[in-house]
Design an enzyme around this catalytic site. Structure first.
Site, short mmCIF file in Angstrom:
data_model
loop_
_atom_site.label_atom_id
_atom_site.label_comp_id
_atom_site.label_asym_id
_atom_site.label_seq_id
_atom_site.Cartn_x
_atom_site.Cartn_y
_atom_site.Cartn_z
N ASP A 156 -5.30 9.51 -7.89
CA ASP A 156 -5.79 8.80 -6.69
C ASP A 156 -4.99 7.53 -6.38
OD1 ASP A 156 -7.80 10.70 -6.37
OD2 ASP A 156 -9.13 9.63 -7.76
N ARG A 157 -3.74 7.53 -6.79
CA ARG A 157 -2.87 6.36 -6.54
C ARG A 157 -3.37 5.09 -7.24
NH1 ARG A 157 -0.07 9.87 -5.17
NH2 ARG A 157 1.12 10.17 -3.25
N LEU A 158 -4.25 5.26 -8.24
CA LEU A 158 -4.73 4.09 -8.98
C LEU A 158 -3.80 3.85 -10.17
CD1 LEU A 158 -8.60 4.66 -8.83
CD2 LEU A 158 -7.12 3.35 -7.31
#
Ligand SMILES: Cc1cc2nc3c(=O)[nH]c(=O)nc-3n(C[C@H](O)[C@H](O)[C@H](O)COP(=O)(O)O)c2cc1C
Length: 217
Positions: free
Chosen positions: A195-197
């Site tokens: 999640d692009r975290l």
């Protein structure tokens, strides 16, 4: 891509190996952490894990970037070799701050390094030069790296010239060729996450030690 690296890509559905950066990593020596990540990159079977981009800039701030190969990493920093009359070298001599970047896709990892470039000693360059294949050593003599080349045959002619010149004897270190050491002042570890975290841990040199902090992705 090596078979091992290909296998890893298949196994992880192209997502690489998704692991985190543990909280305790902030307490680590970033040079040790670099070695750990570099070793993991080498073991992963990635082709040329030692390739890194090197960004330089002119004194008035015009940047340029190219790939080079990391040849030594030790407590001083990161060493690569090049022609001392090349564009990159001219820029580093006039303006020593540089940046390096590694990207190991299959591990979803990036390491960014900022620091200052300085020449290594002639002895260190000689030691490394002696390990290069004879053809590469002759090639170093033949190439006026970054200068305009009117046609390919001129380069081949220069190669033949030096090949004959050294005819079977030692090929010494050219006076215009050698290593640069990048002494790091900032090292950032980036680990891809879902999640692009993504995780980012950056170390800034503070006197004799390092100050670590996490950054938003
Ligand atoms: C994977 C890779 C590794 C390279 N390694 C080096 C290197 O270690 N030293 C070097 O001088 N050029 C290396 N090159 C060539 C440089 O990228 C560049 O073309 C050359 O050094 C001239 O750059 P300059 O005109 O900006 O000085 C490499 C190129 C690639 C694609």
């Amino acid at each position: 891509m090596s078979l091992k690296s290909f296998g890893r890509t298949i196994k992880t559905l192209g997502k690489g190996v998704v692991v985190g950066i543990p909280e305790a990593a902030a307490e680590r020596d970033p040079m040790e952490l670099f070695r750990e990540w570099f070793d993991a990159a080498r073991e992963s079977g990635i082709f040329l894990p030692e390739s890194m981009s090197l960004a330089t800039a002119t004194p008035d701030g015009v940047p340029s970037v190219r790939m080079v190969l990391l040849k030594t990493v030790d407590e001083r920093g990161f060493v690569f070799y090049t022609n001392y009359e090349s564009r990159k070298a001219v820029e580093m001599e006039a303006n020593p701050p540089v940046a390096l970047c590694f990207h190991w896709r299959v591990l979803e990892r990036q390491i960014r390094i900022e620091g200052r470039a300085e020449r290594v000693s002639q002895e260190e360059s000689e030691r490394y030069f002696a390990t290069r294949a004879r053809g590469s050593r002759i090639g170093a003599w033949a190439s006026k790296q970054s200068e305009a080349l009117p046609n390919r045959s001129e380069l081949e002619e220069r190669f033949r010239h030096y090949h004959d010149d050294f005819s079977g004897g030692d090929v010494p270190l050219p006076p215009f060729w050698g290593g640069y050491l990048v002494r790091p002042t900032r090292i950032e570890f980036w680990q891809g996450k879902a999640d692009r975290l993504h995780e980012r841990l950056v170390f800034d040199r503070a006197g004799d030690s390092w100050k670590a902090q996490r950054l938003y992705p």
